[in-house]
Scaffold this motif. Structure first.
Motif, PDB file in Angstrom:
ATOM      1  N   VAL A  12     -21.574  37.405 -32.037  1.00  0.00           N
ATOM      2  CA  VAL A  12     -20.761  38.056 -33.054  1.00  0.00           C
ATOM      3  C   VAL A  12     -20.211  36.970 -33.967  1.00  0.00           C
ATOM      4  O   VAL A  12     -19.736  35.941 -33.497  1.00  0.00           O
ATOM      5  CB  VAL A  12     -19.588  38.826 -32.406  1.00  0.00           C
ATOM      6  N   LYS A  13     -20.279  37.189 -35.253  1.00  0.00           N
ATOM      7  CA  LYS A  13     -19.685  36.262 -36.213  1.00  0.00           C
ATOM      8  C   LYS A  13     -18.316  36.786 -36.609  1.00  0.00           C
ATOM      9  O   LYS A  13     -18.092  37.992 -36.656  1.00  0.00           O
ATOM     10  CB  LYS A  13     -20.544  36.160 -37.472  1.00  0.00           C
ATOM     11  N   PHE A  14     -17.396  35.858 -36.901  1.00  0.00           N
ATOM     12  CA  PHE A  14     -16.096  36.263 -37.404  1.00  0.00           C
ATOM     13  C   PHE A  14     -15.573  35.183 -38.335  1.00  0.00           C
ATOM     14  O   PHE A  14     -16.028  34.049 -38.313  1.00  0.00           O
ATOM     15  CB  PHE A  14     -15.104  36.542 -36.271  1.00  0.00           C
ATOM     16  N   ILE A  35     -17.274  15.306 -34.179  1.00  0.00           N
ATOM     17  CA  ILE A  35     -17.907  16.620 -34.265  1.00  0.00           C
ATOM     18  C   ILE A  35     -17.377  17.352 -35.491  1.00  0.00           C
ATOM     19  O   ILE A  35     -16.448  16.893 -36.145  1.00  0.00           O
ATOM     20  CB  ILE A  35     -17.652  17.466 -32.989  1.00  0.00           C
ATOM     21  N   THR A  36     -17.962  18.497 -35.788  1.00  0.00           N
ATOM     22  CA  THR A  36     -17.495  19.302 -36.913  1.00  0.00           C
ATOM     23  C   THR A  36     -16.336  20.193 -36.464  1.00  0.00           C
ATOM     24  O   THR A  36     -16.133  20.413 -35.262  1.00  0.00           O
ATOM     25  CB  THR A  36     -18.616  20.207 -37.456  1.00  0.00           C
ATOM     26  N   VAL A  37     -15.612  20.711 -37.439  1.00  0.00           N
ATOM     27  CA  VAL A  37     -14.526  21.645 -37.125  1.00  0.00           C
ATOM     28  C   VAL A  37     -15.098  22.877 -36.428  1.00  0.00           C
ATOM     29  O   VAL A  37     -14.523  23.379 -35.463  1.00  0.00           O
ATOM     30  CB  VAL A  37     -13.741  22.042 -38.400  1.00  0.00           C
ATOM     31  N   ARG A  42     -15.558  26.135 -31.582  1.00  0.00           N
ATOM     32  CA  ARG A  42     -16.475  26.847 -30.683  1.00  0.00           C
ATOM     33  C   ARG A  42     -16.517  26.234 -29.285  1.00  0.00           C
ATOM     34  O   ARG A  42     -16.503  26.953 -28.288  1.00  0.00           O
ATOM     35  CB  ARG A  42     -17.879  26.861 -31.289  1.00  0.00           C
ATOM     36  N   ALA A  43     -16.560  24.912 -29.198  1.00  0.00           N
ATOM     37  CA  ALA A  43     -16.799  24.263 -27.906  1.00  0.00           C
ATOM     38  C   ALA A  43     -15.535  23.803 -27.190  1.00  0.00           C
ATOM     39  O   ALA A  43     -15.570  23.574 -25.982  1.00  0.00           O
ATOM     40  CB  ALA A  43     -17.728  23.064 -28.106  1.00  0.00           C
ATOM     41  N   VAL A  44     -14.427  23.666 -27.916  1.00  0.00           N
ATOM     42  CA  VAL A  44     -13.211  23.145 -27.290  1.00  0.00           C
ATOM     43  C   VAL A  44     -12.067  24.150 -27.349  1.00  0.00           C
ATOM     44  O   VAL A  44     -11.540  24.568 -26.321  1.00  0.00           O
ATOM     45  CB  VAL A  44     -12.772  21.807 -27.945  1.00  0.00           C
ATOM     46  N   GLU A  48     -10.771  26.645 -24.193  1.00  0.00           N
ATOM     47  CA  GLU A  48      -9.461  26.304 -23.626  1.00  0.00           C
ATOM     48  C   GLU A  48      -8.487  27.462 -23.782  1.00  0.00           C
ATOM     49  O   GLU A  48      -7.746  27.790 -22.859  1.00  0.00           O
ATOM     50  CB  GLU A  48      -8.900  25.048 -24.291  1.00  0.00           C
ATOM     51  N   TRP A  49      -8.474  28.089 -24.949  1.00  0.00           N
ATOM     52  CA  TRP A  49      -7.594  29.235 -25.177  1.00  0.00           C
ATOM     53  C   TRP A  49      -7.945  30.370 -24.219  1.00  0.00           C
ATOM     54  O   TRP A  49      -7.066  30.987 -23.621  1.00  0.00           O
ATOM     55  CB  TRP A  49      -7.718  29.711 -26.631  1.00  0.00           C
TER      56      TRP A  49
END
Length: 67
Positions: A12-14, A35-37, A42-44, A48-49
């Motif tokens: 899903v895109k948002f 890395i990119t924002v 996406r990865a961190v 974590e959230w």
């Protein structure tokens, strides 16, 4: 020539809007990690959230147990 990107069917895109100061912080953190924002979010940040939210929403007796 642009290459069309095929996404897996279960994705899903948002769109997320953040204040400029928050974005600058994200850019700095991403740059520090090389890395990119988008990758940072996406990865961190999201994993974590999700882990914190899932733990916080469990009843106390379930939080102390290890799965």
């Amino acid at each position: 020539m642009a290459v069309a990107q095929t996404l897996p069917m279960n994705t899903v895109k948002f769109i997320q809007t953040v204040q400029e100061g928050v974005y600058r912080n994200l850019v700095q953190i991403a740059e520090d990690k090389g890395i990119t924002v988008q990758d940072l979010i996406r990865a961190v940040i999201i994993p974590e959230w999700h882990a914190q939210t899932r733990t916080a929403s469990r009843p106390p007796q379930q939080r102390s147990r290890r799965s």
